[in-house]
Design a protein around this motif. Structure first.
Motif, PDB file in Angstrom:
ATOM      1  N   ASP A  90      -6.488  22.235  23.819  1.00 35.85           N
ATOM      2  CA  ASP A  90      -7.488  22.491  23.288  1.00 35.85           C
ATOM      3  C   ASP A  90      -7.230  22.477  21.874  1.00 35.85           C
ATOM      4  N   ASP A  91      -5.850  23.074  21.529  1.00 36.56           N
ATOM      5  CA  ASP A  91      -5.439  23.861  20.221  1.00 36.56           C
ATOM      6  C   ASP A  91      -4.154  22.976  19.884  1.00 36.56           C
ATOM      7  N   PRO A  92      -4.733  21.876  19.317  1.00 37.04           N
ATOM      8  CA  PRO A  92      -3.471  20.889  18.319  1.00 37.04           C
ATOM      9  C   PRO A  92      -2.978  20.952  17.701  1.00 37.04           C
ATOM     10  N   ARG A  93      -2.343  21.617  17.110  1.00 35.58           N
ATOM     11  CA  ARG A  93      -1.915  22.952  16.240  1.00 35.58           C
ATOM     12  C   ARG A  93      -1.366  23.760  16.733  1.00 35.58           C
ATOM     13  N   ALA A  94      -1.846  24.349  17.357  1.00 34.14           N
ATOM     14  CA  ALA A  94      -0.722  25.022  18.939  1.00 34.14           C
ATOM     15  C   ALA A  94       0.364  24.352  19.303  1.00 34.14           C
ATOM     16  N   ALA A  95      -0.492  23.221  19.881  1.00 29.86           N
ATOM     17  CA  ALA A  95       0.069  22.384  21.165  1.00 29.86           C
ATOM     18  C   ALA A  95       1.365  21.674  19.920  1.00 29.86           C
ATOM     19  N   ILE A  96       1.313  21.591  19.410  1.00 25.31           N
ATOM     20  CA  ILE A  96       2.507  21.175  18.018  1.00 25.31           C
ATOM     21  C   ILE A  96       3.479  21.784  18.122  1.00 25.31           C
ATOM     22  N   ALA A 194       4.726  22.607  12.210  1.00 29.71           N
ATOM     23  CA  ALA A 194       3.395  21.928  12.509  1.00 29.71           C
ATOM     24  C   ALA A 194       3.169  21.680  11.425  1.00 29.71           C
ATOM     25  N   GLU A 195       3.223  22.074  10.197  1.00 26.80           N
ATOM     26  CA  GLU A 195       2.277  22.252   8.907  1.00 26.80           C
ATOM     27  C   GLU A 195       2.294  20.904   8.322  1.00 26.80           C
ATOM     28  N   GLY A 196       2.882  20.091   8.477  1.00 24.21           N
ATOM     29  CA  GLY A 196       3.598  19.283   7.788  1.00 24.21           C
ATOM     30  C   GLY A 196       2.510  18.006   8.725  1.00 24.21           C
ATOM     31  N   LEU A 197       2.408  17.768  10.249  1.00 17.57           N
ATOM     32  CA  LEU A 197       1.864  17.026  10.580  1.00 17.57           C
ATOM     33  C   LEU A 197       0.115  17.464  10.687  1.00 17.57           C
ATOM     34  N   ALA A 198      -0.206  18.715  10.636  1.00 17.95           N
ATOM     35  CA  ALA A 198      -1.679  18.767  10.737  1.00 17.95           C
ATOM     36  C   ALA A 198      -2.921  18.417   9.893  1.00 17.95           C
ATOM     37  N   TYR A 200      -2.548  15.851   8.749  1.00 12.08           N
ATOM     38  CA  TYR A 200      -2.596  14.328   9.075  1.00 12.08           C
ATOM     39  C   TYR A 200      -3.649  13.966  10.589  1.00 12.08           C
ATOM     40  N   LEU A 201      -3.341  15.155  11.848  1.00 12.98           N
ATOM     41  CA  LEU A 201      -3.283  14.922  13.130  1.00 12.98           C
ATOM     42  C   LEU A 201      -5.661  15.258  12.476  1.00 12.98           C
ATOM     43  N   GLU A 202      -5.312  16.824  11.628  1.00 13.51           N
ATOM     44  CA  GLU A 202      -7.051  16.465  11.036  1.00 13.51           C
ATOM     45  C   GLU A 202      -8.030  16.112  10.804  1.00 13.51           C
ATOM     46  N   ARG A 203      -7.099  15.189  10.318  1.00 13.38           N
ATOM     47  CA  ARG A 203      -8.533  13.233   9.730  1.00 13.38           C
ATOM     48  C   ARG A 203      -8.192  13.100  10.945  1.00 13.38           C
ATOM     49  N   GLU A 204      -7.168  12.167  11.643  1.00 16.78           N
ATOM     50  CA  GLU A 204      -7.080  11.413  13.008  1.00 16.78           C
ATOM     51  C   GLU A 204      -8.333  11.928  14.368  1.00 16.78           C
ATOM     52  N   LEU A 205      -7.713  13.345  14.941  1.00 17.14           N
ATOM     53  CA  LEU A 205      -8.809  13.889  15.649  1.00 17.14           C
ATOM     54  C   LEU A 205     -10.161  14.093  15.218  1.00 17.14           C
ATOM     55  N   GLY A 206     -10.613  14.443  14.032  1.00 20.11           N
ATOM     56  CA  GLY A 206     -11.743  14.866  13.359  1.00 20.11           C
ATOM     57  C   GLY A 206     -12.225  16.389  13.854  1.00 20.11           C
ATOM     58  N   THR A 207     -11.323  16.642  13.374  1.00 16.43           N
ATOM     59  CA  THR A 207     -11.460  18.681  13.934  1.00 16.43           C
ATOM     60  C   THR A 207     -10.703  19.372  13.007  1.00 16.43           C
ATOM     61  N   THR A 208     -11.195  20.207  12.931  1.00 15.23           N
ATOM     62  CA  THR A 208     -10.053  21.580  12.431  1.00 15.23           C
ATOM     63  C   THR A 208      -8.496  22.388  13.329  1.00 15.23           C
ATOM     64  N   LEU A 209      -7.840  21.948  12.610  1.00 15.32           N
ATOM     65  CA  LEU A 209      -6.553  22.373  13.369  1.00 15.32           C
ATOM     66  C   LEU A 209      -6.390  23.873  12.847  1.00 15.32           C
ATOM     67  N   ARG A 210      -6.586  25.159  13.897  1.00 17.02           N
ATOM     68  CA  ARG A 210      -5.896  26.612  13.513  1.00 17.02           C
ATOM     69  C   ARG A 210      -5.168  26.491  12.575  1.00 17.02           C
ATOM     70  N   SER A 211      -4.935  27.547  11.847  1.00 19.85           N
ATOM     71  CA  SER A 211      -4.467  27.847  11.406  1.00 19.85           C
ATOM     72  C   SER A 211      -3.068  29.158  11.714  1.00 19.85           C
TER      73      SER A 211
END
Length: 211
Positions: A90-96, A194-198, A200-211
Motif C-alpha cells: 500500500d506504500d510503493p515508496r516504502a516498499a521499494i 528508492a528516490e531514484g525510482l520514486a 518514475y513509479l509515481e508517474r506510472e502508478l498515478g499516485t503520490t509516493l510518500r517521502s
C-alpha cells in the motif's frame, strides 16, 4: 533443468534437484571459507560428501557450477525482496526502499558477494565471479530483472509491462552495483536508492509516493 531431464513432478526429477541443491549448498560452504580461486570441484565434492564423478555428472565444469550457483542465489535474494515488497504494497515508496534495504543487508552477509567485494586485487578469484555476474552472466541480470518485474506487476497491476520491466532493470542494476561497492557513501541506503525510482513509479502508478 537440462533437456531430456525428468520432469519437475517425477521422483527422479525431484532427486536430481535435491542433489543439485546439495552440491550448490556445498559450493557456498566452501566459498564462505576460501576465495573463489580455491573453490575446486574436488573441494565441493568433498564438502557435499559425493564423488567428483557425481559432481561432474550434474555440472560438467567448474564454470557451469559457478553459473548455476550464482543463478540460484540470485533467485533466493529475489524471494527476500518479494516479501519486503508484499508487506508494504500500500506504500510503493516504502516498499521499494525496504526491498533495497533487505537485498543489501542479505548481500552483505552472502558468501558470493563477500567473495567479490572482499577480493580487491582479484587474486582470490573475485574478479572471475564479478565478471560472471555482470558480463558472461548476462542471464543472471536478465533472470533477476524478469522475476522482479513480475513481482512489481503482481503487486501493482496499474503498472504496464513495459514500465515494470524498466523499473525492475534499473532496480537490479542499482542494487547489484551498490552491493558490489560497499565502501560508497554510508547514506546510500534503501531510502536514498528508492528516490531514484520514486518519480518514475509515481508517474506510472498515478499516485503520490510518500517521502
Amino acid at each position: 533443468m537440462a533437456a531430456g531431464e525428468p520432469g519437475a513432478s517425477s521422483p527422479r526429477g525431484s532427486l536430481a534437484r535435491s542433489t543439485d541443491d546439495r552440491l550448490l549448498d556445498a559450493t557456498g560452504e566452501v566459498l564462505a571459507r576460501v576465495g573463489w580461486s580455491q573453490v575446486t570441484m574436488a573441494a565441493v565434492a568433498a564438502a557435499a560428501d559425493v564423488s567428483r564423478q557425481t559432481l561432474y555428472k550434474r555440472f560438467g565444469s567448474r564454470a557451469e557450477l559457478a553459473q548455476a550457483y550464482v543463478l540460484r542465489e540470485a533467485d533466493r535474494l529475489v524471494v527476500v525482496v518479494e516479501s519486503a515488497i508484499a508487506q508494504r504494497a500500500d506504500d510503493p515508496r516504502a516498499a521499494i526502499a525496504a526491498a533495497f534495504d533487505v537485498f543489501l543487508g542479505a548481500a552483505a552477509e552472502h558468501p558470493l558477494v563477500r567473495a567479490i567485494v572482499g577480493d580487491r586485487d582479484g587474486s582470490a578469484g573475485g574478479d572471475e565471479l564479478l565478471e560472471l555476474v555482470t558480463i558472461r552472466g548476462r542471464s543472471v541480470l536478465d533472470t533477476a530483472a524478469h522475476h522482479l518485474a513480475a513481482i512489481l506487476r503482481d503487486t501493482w497491476p496499474a503498472l504496464t509491462p513495459s514500465a515494470a520491466d524498466l523499473a525492475a532493470e534499473i532496480a537490479v542494476r542499482l542494487a547489484i552495483s551498490t552491493a558490489a561497492l560497499p565502501d560508497g557513501p554510508a547514506a546510500l541506503n534503501g531510502g536514498r536508492l528508492a528516490e531514484g525510482l520514486a518519480p518514475y513509479l509515481e508517474r506510472e502508478l498515478g499516485t503520490t509516493l510518500r517521502s
